[in-house]
Design a protein around this motif. Structure first.
Motif: not given
Length: 80
Positions: A4-9, A31-33, A39-43
């Motif tokens: 997830l960090a890879f996808h975000y950064h 983890i998604f929460d 970070l404001g990621m949308d799942f």
């Protein structure tokens, strides 16, 4: 967490479509929460019926649908 960090950064993806393996014993929702609130990621979490046809769902129920086949069907629906 690392993917997830890879996808975000690295990829700058802030929206992630996820299909949770029905055979998994742990839920990734906590983890998604965390990533969502920090970070404001949308799942978008898909259930089997979001990307499998009725016939494919029958095969899954009968144990005839392999994990790799599920992945390919998921990818096809994500990209389609």
């Amino acid at each position: 967490r690392e993917w997830l960090a890879f996808h975000y950064h690295v990829l700058a993806l802030h929206r992630v479509v996820v299909a949770i393996d029905p055979k998994s014993v742990e839920s990734p929702l906590e983890i998604f929460d965390q990533f969502s609130s920090d970070l404001g990621m949308d799942f978008l979490i898909w259930r089997d019926d979001d990307y499998l046809t009725a016939e494919q769902m029958k095969k899954e129920a009968a144990g005839e649908l392999k994990q790799k086949q599920r992945e390919v069907l998921f990818y096809q629906q994500c990209m389609g």
